[in-house]
Design an enzyme around this catalytic site. Structure first.
Site, PDB file in Angstrom:
ATOM      1  N   GLY A  10      84.713  53.450  21.623  1.00 12.19           N
ATOM      2  CA  GLY A  10      84.053  54.472  20.748  1.00 12.19           C
ATOM      3  C   GLY A  10      84.883  54.404  19.301  1.00 12.19           C
ATOM      4  O   GLY A  10      85.708  53.604  19.117  1.00 12.19           O
ATOM      5  N   LEU A  12      86.732  56.690  17.798  1.00 15.37           N
ATOM      6  CA  LEU A  12      88.399  56.994  17.642  1.00 15.37           C
ATOM      7  C   LEU A  12      89.146  55.898  18.543  1.00 15.37           C
ATOM      8  O   LEU A  12      90.110  55.469  18.105  1.00 15.37           O
ATOM      9  CB  LEU A  12      88.649  58.324  18.302  1.00 15.37           C
ATOM     10  CG  LEU A  12      89.987  58.833  18.279  1.00 15.37           C
ATOM     11  CD1 LEU A  12      90.368  58.816  16.832  1.00 15.37           C
ATOM     12  CD2 LEU A  12      90.023  60.365  18.852  1.00 15.37           C
ATOM     13  N   ASP A  40      86.897  54.229  35.374  1.00 16.00           N
ATOM     14  CA  ASP A  40      85.723  55.122  35.439  1.00 16.00           C
ATOM     15  C   ASP A  40      86.487  56.479  35.509  1.00 16.00           C
ATOM     16  O   ASP A  40      87.001  56.785  36.551  1.00 16.00           O
ATOM     17  CB  ASP A  40      84.933  54.886  36.708  1.00 16.00           C
ATOM     18  CG  ASP A  40      83.827  55.673  36.913  1.00 16.00           C
ATOM     19  OD1 ASP A  40      83.669  56.622  35.937  1.00 16.00           O
ATOM     20  OD2 ASP A  40      83.201  55.721  37.899  1.00 16.00           O
ATOM     21  N   THR A  66      78.456  62.353  23.618  1.00 17.73           N
ATOM     22  CA  THR A  66      78.572  62.871  22.180  1.00 17.73           C
ATOM     23  C   THR A  66      77.046  63.111  21.789  1.00 17.73           C
ATOM     24  O   THR A  66      76.730  63.490  20.678  1.00 17.73           O
ATOM     25  CB  THR A  66      79.174  62.062  21.415  1.00 17.73           C
ATOM     26  OG1 THR A  66      78.869  60.735  21.418  1.00 17.73           O
ATOM     27  CG2 THR A  66      80.730  62.197  21.819  1.00 17.73           C
ATOM     28  N   THR A 105      85.950  69.349  20.225  1.00 21.13           N
ATOM     29  CA  THR A 105      84.949  69.488  19.003  1.00 21.13           C
ATOM     30  C   THR A 105      84.640  70.923  18.552  1.00 21.13           C
ATOM     31  O   THR A 105      84.970  72.092  19.106  1.00 21.13           O
ATOM     32  CB  THR A 105      83.208  69.219  19.662  1.00 21.13           C
ATOM     33  OG1 THR A 105      82.379  69.318  18.554  1.00 21.13           O
ATOM     34  CG2 THR A 105      82.981  70.070  20.957  1.00 21.13           C
ATOM     35  N   TYR A 129      75.945  70.317  25.060  1.00 23.96           N
ATOM     36  CA  TYR A 129      77.171  69.682  24.406  1.00 23.96           C
ATOM     37  C   TYR A 129      78.512  70.384  24.297  1.00 23.96           C
ATOM     38  O   TYR A 129      79.537  70.167  24.886  1.00 23.96           O
ATOM     39  CB  TYR A 129      77.074  68.906  23.382  1.00 23.96           C
ATOM     40  CG  TYR A 129      77.956  68.165  22.591  1.00 23.96           C
ATOM     41  CD1 TYR A 129      78.593  66.972  23.167  1.00 23.96           C
ATOM     42  CD2 TYR A 129      78.568  68.649  21.159  1.00 23.96           C
ATOM     43  CE1 TYR A 129      80.181  66.469  22.554  1.00 23.96           C
ATOM     44  CE2 TYR A 129      79.576  68.148  20.586  1.00 23.96           C
ATOM     45  CZ  TYR A 129      80.380  66.926  21.310  1.00 23.96           C
ATOM     46  OH  TYR A 129      81.431  66.532  20.760  1.00 23.96           O
ATOM     47  N   TRP A 154      82.325  66.037  12.925  1.00 20.86           N
ATOM     48  CA  TRP A 154      81.543  65.204  12.163  1.00 20.86           C
ATOM     49  C   TRP A 154      82.290  64.097  11.866  1.00 20.86           C
ATOM     50  O   TRP A 154      82.443  63.328  10.799  1.00 20.86           O
ATOM     51  CB  TRP A 154      81.405  65.874  10.610  1.00 20.86           C
ATOM     52  CG  TRP A 154      80.651  67.158  10.494  1.00 20.86           C
ATOM     53  CD1 TRP A 154      80.416  68.139  11.694  1.00 20.86           C
ATOM     54  CD2 TRP A 154      79.955  67.485   9.298  1.00 20.86           C
ATOM     55  NE1 TRP A 154      79.645  68.963  11.114  1.00 20.86           N
ATOM     56  CE2 TRP A 154      79.360  68.700   9.594  1.00 20.86           C
ATOM     57  CE3 TRP A 154      79.769  67.226   8.052  1.00 20.86           C
ATOM     58  CZ2 TRP A 154      78.360  69.764   8.984  1.00 20.86           C
ATOM     59  CZ3 TRP A 154      79.219  67.857   7.197  1.00 20.86           C
ATOM     60  CH2 TRP A 154      78.388  68.979   7.528  1.00 20.86           C
TER      61      TRP A 154
END
Length: 288
Positions: A10, A12, A40, A66, A105, A129, A154
């Protein structure tokens, strides 16, 4: 010291790979994508086995579901990745007395107050989410493991799909564009967040347990962000502001989700880069 990083493919995760290259510590990057050691995180036994057998001292969880809109119809998978998997990592960390560094988040907040969100504010996510990310935080806390939670917002980078790369493409291929101006927050360059996490690990500050907010400095709307991306990319496009209701969505998004970074700056003694300065760096990186 062995450090397990999940979600390595991803935004990050990729930045963590770059920033940790010169470390004397051993970073183990895992993902379900090809090219990485497979782990996993939805399999509790698999997670516990890896943490135990590899003598993991720190887990950095960069993995998440996400897709905000898709989550409304994919509740089970969103909860599996954003909540249940976090609990699996937390349980494994607790058993090994390791530290779990978890990324959350701004969507845990409703975003209806026009002042920056502080860590101890009441949470009230507007969609699946945010609800599953908040559930993940709560599941982590219930395990009693050692932890640091960083809420961000963001996020963008030179890797994967994100607003910066989308706007670069659209402003290069379209004469005009509408972008919402009634959602306000702060962009976060993933490289800056990765640098903070790396610094905390490498300087032995993992004992500073708690929830922290991290984004770049400053405030802008998506409209302002899009205009800056267009200008820095050297594109010519007529970008017009519009209201959120002009783009119907299954989920309500926070209208004001600026994060207050007072705590993270004071605790770790850091200076946070201004969002426009970090955007310049990312655009330069994309140019190659």
């Amino acid at each position: 010291m062995n450090i397990l990083v999940t979600g390595a493919n991803g935004q990050l995760g990729n930045e963590m790979q770059l920033v940790s290259k010169k470390s004397a510590n051993h970073y183990i990057f895992t993902d379900v994508a090809e090219g990485y050691e497979r782990l996993d995180i939805t399999n509790a036994d698999e997670v516990r086995r890896m943490v135990r057998e590899r003598n993991i001292r720190v887990i950095v969880n960069c993995a998440a579901y996400t897709n905000v809109d898709k989550a409304e119809d994919d509740v089970v998978m969103a909860d599996l990745l954003n909540n249940r998997a976090v609990e699996n990592l937390a349980v494994a960390a607790k058993e090994a007395d390791a530290v779990l560094v978890h990324i959350s988040t701004d969507y845990v907040f409703q975003g209806d107050r026009n002042v920056p969100c502080q860590e101890d504010w009441p949470t009230n996510p507007l969609g699946v989410y945010g609800q599953t990310k908040l559930a993940g935080e709560q599941s982590l806390l219930r395990t009693g493991c050692r932890y640091l939670i960083f809420r961000t917002a963001w996020l963008y980078s030179a890797f994967g799909k994100n607003f910066v790369k989308t706007m670069q493409h659209l402003t290069a291929t379209k004469d005009s564009l509408k972008v919402v101006f009634d959602q306000v927050g702060t962009p976060t360059y993933a490289a800056d967040l990765a640098a903070l996490l790396y610094r905390i690990i490498e300087t032995g500050q993992l004992d500073k347990q708690g929830i922290y907010h991290y984004s770049n400095e400053g405030v802008c709307s998506w409209y302002d962000f899009a205009r800056e991306i267009c200008a820095l990319s050297g594109n010519v496009c007529d970008i017009q502001p519009c209201h959120s209701d002009e783009f119907p969505s299954k989920v309500r998004r926070p209208h004001f989700s600026v994060l207050d970074k007072t705590k993270v700056k004071a605790t770790f003694g850091i200076t946070v880069p201004y969002w426009k300065d970090s955007l310049v760096k990312c655009i330069d990186q994309l140019r190659g």
